[in-house]
Design a protein around this motif. Structure first.
Motif, PDB file in Angstrom:
ATOM      1  N   PRO A 278       0.856  -1.184   0.000  1.00  0.00           N
ATOM      2  CA  PRO A 278       0.000   0.000   0.000  1.00  0.00           C
ATOM      3  C   PRO A 278       0.895   1.238   0.000  1.00  0.00           C
ATOM      4  O   PRO A 278       1.936   1.254   0.641  1.00  0.00           O
ATOM      5  CB  PRO A 278      -0.771  -0.089   1.317  1.00  0.00           C
ATOM      6  N   GLY A 279       0.514   2.240  -0.745  1.00  0.00           N
ATOM      7  CA  GLY A 279       1.320   3.458  -0.786  1.00  0.00           C
ATOM      8  C   GLY A 279       1.195   4.256   0.503  1.00  0.00           C
ATOM      9  O   GLY A 279       0.327   4.011   1.334  1.00  0.00           O
TER      10      GLY A 279
ATOM     11  N   ALA B 127      -0.292  16.934  -1.686  1.00  0.00           N
ATOM     12  CA  ALA B 127      -0.183  15.558  -1.190  1.00  0.00           C
ATOM     13  C   ALA B 127      -0.103  14.589  -2.362  1.00  0.00           C
ATOM     14  O   ALA B 127      -0.699  14.804  -3.415  1.00  0.00           O
ATOM     15  CB  ALA B 127      -1.368  15.223  -0.302  1.00  0.00           C
ATOM     16  N   ALA B 128       0.659  13.515  -2.171  1.00  0.00           N
ATOM     17  CA  ALA B 128       0.804  12.499  -3.203  1.00  0.00           C
ATOM     18  C   ALA B 128       0.957  11.138  -2.535  1.00  0.00           C
ATOM     19  O   ALA B 128       1.430  11.037  -1.403  1.00  0.00           O
ATOM     20  CB  ALA B 128       2.022  12.784  -4.076  1.00  0.00           C
ATOM     21  N   VAL B 129       0.538  10.111  -3.241  1.00  0.00           N
ATOM     22  CA  VAL B 129       0.752   8.746  -2.779  1.00  0.00           C
ATOM     23  C   VAL B 129       2.074   8.270  -3.368  1.00  0.00           C
ATOM     24  O   VAL B 129       2.310   8.389  -4.572  1.00  0.00           O
ATOM     25  CB  VAL B 129      -0.398   7.815  -3.202  1.00  0.00           C
ATOM     26  N   CYS B 130       2.938   7.774  -2.499  1.00  0.00           N
ATOM     27  CA  CYS B 130       4.269   7.330  -2.918  1.00  0.00           C
ATOM     28  C   CYS B 130       4.518   5.907  -2.455  1.00  0.00           C
ATOM     29  O   CYS B 130       3.899   5.423  -1.515  1.00  0.00           O
ATOM     30  CB  CYS B 130       5.343   8.240  -2.321  1.00  0.00           C
TER      31      CYS B 130
ATOM     32  N   VAL C 219       9.175   7.116  -4.137  1.00  0.00           N
ATOM     33  CA  VAL C 219       8.901   7.166  -5.563  1.00  0.00           C
ATOM     34  C   VAL C 219       7.422   7.506  -5.717  1.00  0.00           C
ATOM     35  O   VAL C 219       6.564   6.791  -5.177  1.00  0.00           O
ATOM     36  CB  VAL C 219       9.199   5.807  -6.234  1.00  0.00           C
ATOM     37  N   ARG C 220       7.130   8.608  -6.404  1.00  0.00           N
ATOM     38  CA  ARG C 220       5.731   9.000  -6.592  1.00  0.00           C
ATOM     39  C   ARG C 220       5.011   7.943  -7.418  1.00  0.00           C
ATOM     40  O   ARG C 220       5.504   7.498  -8.456  1.00  0.00           O
ATOM     41  CB  ARG C 220       5.642  10.354  -7.285  1.00  0.00           C
ATOM     42  N   ARG C 221       3.854   7.537  -6.952  1.00  0.00           N
ATOM     43  CA  ARG C 221       3.062   6.521  -7.631  1.00  0.00           C
ATOM     44  C   ARG C 221       2.345   7.143  -8.825  1.00  0.00           C
ATOM     45  O   ARG C 221       1.791   8.224  -8.733  1.00  0.00           O
ATOM     46  CB  ARG C 221       2.045   5.931  -6.659  1.00  0.00           C
TER      47      ARG C 221
END
Length: 103
Positions: free
Chosen positions: A64-65, A74-77, A87-89
């Motif tokens: 899970p990110g 905000a970003a999921v990585c 690492v950005r997903r």
């Protein structure tokens, strides 16, 4: 990019006196399934081939990110190897799986 993680089964962990794999998604996102997990970085157009124990005795999945605050929001990585290498997903992911049984 995506990080594919190989993780030993609970049976392999138990045979080495280690606790079973973590199950809580938030804990897995931060610490992985076990302390013996191995990460494989897959860039776009990557071919990932695994055989032998990697295919038969170990499990594989995408963790899970983790959501992080970046300068542009905000970003999921995903993290690779250690939690400070993020690492950005990508917003989309396509995978083609070919599995062949022996015999």
């Amino acid at each position: 990019s995506v990080v594919t993680t190989f993780s030993p089964s609970d049976a392999l962990l138990g045979a080495n006196g280690l606790p079973p794999r973590r199950r809580d998604p938030s804990e897995v996102g931060l610490r992985s399934w076990s302390d013996l997990d191995i990460d494989a970085m897959c860039q776009p157009r990557t071919l990932l081939h695994f055989a032998g124990d990697a295919r038969d005795s170990w499990l594989h999945a995408i963790r899970p990110g983790v959501e992080v605050d970046l300068a542009d929001g905000a970003a999921v990585c995903d993290w690779w190897g250690q939690t400070d290498y993020l690492v950005r997903r990508s917003p989309s992911r396509i995978s083609i799986v070919l599995a062949f049984a022996e015999g």
